[in-house]
Design a protein around this motif. Structure first.
Motif, short mmCIF file in Angstrom:
data_model
loop_
_atom_site.label_atom_id
_atom_site.label_comp_id
_atom_site.label_asym_id
_atom_site.label_seq_id
_atom_site.Cartn_x
_atom_site.Cartn_y
_atom_site.Cartn_z
N ASP B 15 55.08 44.90 42.69
CA ASP B 15 54.97 44.93 44.17
C ASP B 15 53.88 45.87 44.63
N LEU B 16 53.16 46.65 44.02
CA LEU B 16 51.91 47.29 44.43
C LEU B 16 51.00 46.51 44.46
N LEU B 17 51.01 45.66 43.57
CA LEU B 17 49.79 44.79 43.30
C LEU B 17 49.78 43.69 44.36
N LEU B 18 51.08 43.21 44.79
CA LEU B 18 51.04 42.47 46.13
C LEU B 18 50.69 42.92 47.26
N LYS B 19 51.27 44.18 47.47
CA LYS B 19 50.79 44.93 48.61
C LYS B 19 49.66 45.14 48.84
N LYS B 20 49.04 45.64 47.82
CA LYS B 20 47.33 45.85 47.80
C LYS B 20 46.56 44.67 48.28
N LYS B 71 43.06 35.88 47.03
CA LYS B 71 43.02 37.55 47.30
C LYS B 71 42.42 38.28 45.92
N GLY B 72 42.04 37.40 45.01
CA GLY B 72 41.15 37.91 43.95
C GLY B 72 42.41 38.65 42.86
N LEU B 73 43.52 38.26 42.85
CA LEU B 73 44.52 38.67 41.70
C LEU B 73 44.17 37.69 40.56
N ILE B 74 43.76 36.37 40.58
CA ILE B 74 43.70 35.72 39.52
C ILE B 74 42.29 35.19 39.60
N HIS B 75 41.86 34.52 38.45
CA HIS B 75 40.79 33.52 38.62
C HIS B 75 40.79 32.37 37.72
N SER B 76 40.09 31.27 38.23
CA SER B 76 40.41 30.25 37.30
C SER B 76 39.58 29.78 36.29
N LEU B 88 44.73 36.61 35.16
CA LEU B 88 44.80 37.82 35.96
C LEU B 88 43.13 38.31 35.92
N CYS B 89 42.72 38.90 37.12
CA CYS B 89 41.61 39.50 37.20
C CYS B 89 41.61 40.96 36.72
#
Lengths: 148, 148
Positions: B15-20, B71-76, B88-89
């Motif tokens: 949840d924190l990651l998402l909210k961030k 949002k920079g949570l993951i990269h391809s 995951l980044c």
DNA sequence: ACACCATTCGCAACATCGTTGCAAATAATT
DNA sequence: AATTATTTGCAACGATGTTGCGAATGGTGT
């Protein structure tokens, strides 16, 4: 006259390449190989479909690329946008044995992909336990022409 | 009891990651992010579709991956088989600014793709006239587990 | 706890990409 | 020139990715 000779030379070159790879010489294969020889960057399936005109079926292009790949005439280059591109191999590639030891470059301005034959692959030292089979380096940036 | 605490910790982390990242917390996003946290290799769209169960629509997965990417949570990670994978980044990635300076590895035996954070990218010296923006290194071979 | 607004989800429909089977056309071989 | 092997084009299909829209859900203020 001279031009006619040149054209004849290109044609015989194409035919020779095909025969050398044990591929029968057909219109489609000639045309696609010709595109690769003229255009010195890498081509995607879509590029070929457009450049070749309406004359060839999609399926024929797929199968031709597949055949060229297997015979070592071309090699594939993975790109970030999920569209594989193909480029001519150097002379010393043959059936399944590619010497594809160069860096690939994609220009973010004009979109072309080229093989930088003069830039050799770096040695990558992996953690203990990993075995290297192949290294692929893909550099994106701005190419010579687009940097005016 | 302890297990309950652990689960709670993971959930709050998600949840924190998402909210961030300024993403509203929904079931689908939680589940997909959870998959990335559990599975430390890279995942393709298809992998997620299978692992997540039947519960989520394909479209939702596409849109979620798109949102995570932005949002920079993951990269391809581009692969040779025309199927993009995502990983995951690290923490210091944010909106569009990735610090994706590591090598990617694909195991030809088990098919998994991992980020080798400890292997930094080599410096590639391009010919005169070329400008480098990004370097992507893709090593294929046999991974630690498959080398028994 | 409730109502309101913004966002997200699931569905349907569609576009693109790649594959396969098969009959007709073309190339290689004699 | 005739026979055989290969290739081509068509049709149909499956997989993958995109878009629009009403319904559902999350976030926010009272």
């Amino acid at each position: 006259m001279e031009k006619k000779t040149d054209t004849a030379n290109i044609e015989t070159k194409i035919d020779l390449l095909l025969k050398k790879s044990n591929l029968s010489v057909t219109g489609g294969r000639r045309r696609i190989l010709e595109l690769f020889l003229q255009h010195d960057g890498a081509l995607s399936h879509g590029d070929i479909e457009k450049k070749a005109g309406e004359k060839f079926d999609r399926v024929t292009i797929y199968r031709t690329l597949q055949a060229f790949l297997e015979k070592g005439l071309i090699h594939s280059i993975p790109t970030s946008d999920n569209s594989i591109r193909y480029a001519l191999c150097k002379d010393d590639c043959s059936d399944g044995h590619h010497h594809d030891d160069h860096v690939h470059f994609i220009c973010t301005a004009c979109g072309t992909t080229v093989c930088l034959e003069e830039v050799t692959l770096p040695a990558i030292k992996l953690p203990r336990g990993y075995t290297t089979e192949q290294v692929e380096v893909l550099v994106s940036g701005v190419c010579k022409s687009c940097n005016h």
